[in-house]
Design a protein around this motif. Sequence first.
Motif, mmCIF file in Angstrom:
data_model
loop_
_atom_site.group_PDB
_atom_site.id
_atom_site.type_symbol
_atom_site.label_atom_id
_atom_site.label_comp_id
_atom_site.label_asym_id
_atom_site.label_seq_id
_atom_site.Cartn_x
_atom_site.Cartn_y
_atom_site.Cartn_z
ATOM 1 N N PHE A 1 0.853 -1.187 0.000
ATOM 2 C CA PHE A 1 0.000 0.000 0.000
ATOM 3 C C PHE A 1 0.884 1.231 0.000
ATOM 4 N N HIS A 2 0.748 2.050 -1.026
ATOM 5 C CA HIS A 2 1.497 3.297 -1.115
ATOM 6 C C HIS A 2 0.541 4.424 -0.753
ATOM 7 N N TRP A 3 0.906 5.195 0.257
ATOM 8 C CA TRP A 3 0.039 6.265 0.743
ATOM 9 C C TRP A 3 0.835 7.556 0.826
ATOM 10 N N MET A 4 0.287 8.607 0.270
ATOM 11 C CA MET A 4 0.926 9.913 0.339
ATOM 12 C C MET A 4 0.185 10.745 1.370
ATOM 13 N N GLU A 5 0.818 10.976 2.492
ATOM 14 C CA GLU A 5 0.198 11.702 3.600
ATOM 15 C C GLU A 5 0.278 13.210 3.381
ATOM 16 N N TRP A 6 1.402 13.679 2.939
ATOM 17 C CA TRP A 6 1.635 15.089 2.707
ATOM 18 C C TRP A 6 2.549 15.195 1.500
ATOM 19 N N LEU A 7 2.824 16.371 1.039
ATOM 20 C CA LEU A 7 3.575 16.546 -0.200
ATOM 21 C C LEU A 7 4.923 15.843 -0.167
ATOM 22 N N PHE A 8 5.614 15.868 0.948
ATOM 23 C CA PHE A 8 6.931 15.241 1.038
ATOM 24 C C PHE A 8 6.933 14.003 1.924
ATOM 25 N N LYS A 9 5.763 13.581 2.379
ATOM 26 C CA LYS A 9 5.687 12.424 3.267
ATOM 27 C C LYS A 9 4.834 11.338 2.614
ATOM 28 N N ASP A 10 5.511 10.349 2.072
ATOM 29 C CA ASP A 10 4.789 9.201 1.556
ATOM 30 C C ASP A 10 5.477 7.935 2.047
#
Length: 190
Positions: free
Chosen positions: A97-106
């Motif tokens: 599972f690839h999740w992008m939480e914030w612009l620079f935090k994935d």
Amino acid sequence: MSKWDKISFEGKHIDEKVLHYCRPSKYQTFYEILKIEIPVLLISIIFILVSLYEILSFSITLPIIALLWVVSSLTVAYKIYRSKNNYLFITSKRILFHWMEWLFKDYVKKISYNNIRNVNFFTESLFWKIFKYGSLEIQSSHGWEWDITVYHIENGKMLTHYIDKVMHLSPDERNDFAEFDPEYFKNWKN
């Protein structure tokens, strides 16, 4: 599976076969955008009415309205970008599972089939139940919390059944297993 070729992380297996690829609902992204834009529109209308009744001048309200729309447009652009970069892979060896939480935090979460304790699916409201969207939760055998939670995913009930089926196959049988086919579940009751 172009996303599989583009994703890079430590421990990616060359012989890994992608059985299914999915991403969170586009309806959810649209809903999140509406939650941003409708209040901005209402605030803009209020500021325009305040200016028309000469409570505040246009020289004060127009920069505020412009700033509101710029910030909301950037937020909407981010939401769209984030929705295109969140995805779930069900492979022959594990679930990624690839999740992008914030612009620079994935981050990439990986669970092998041997470590899965529980797979759960639920809907949060009548709206998502009607359109057959819900949340998929996967719990590993190492902890009490849900390790992977994918919100607003299509065919979640069928995916739960599918993951359970793949989980109980031997590693050799997983390599020969067919890709996720919604037709397989055609006569399956909701």
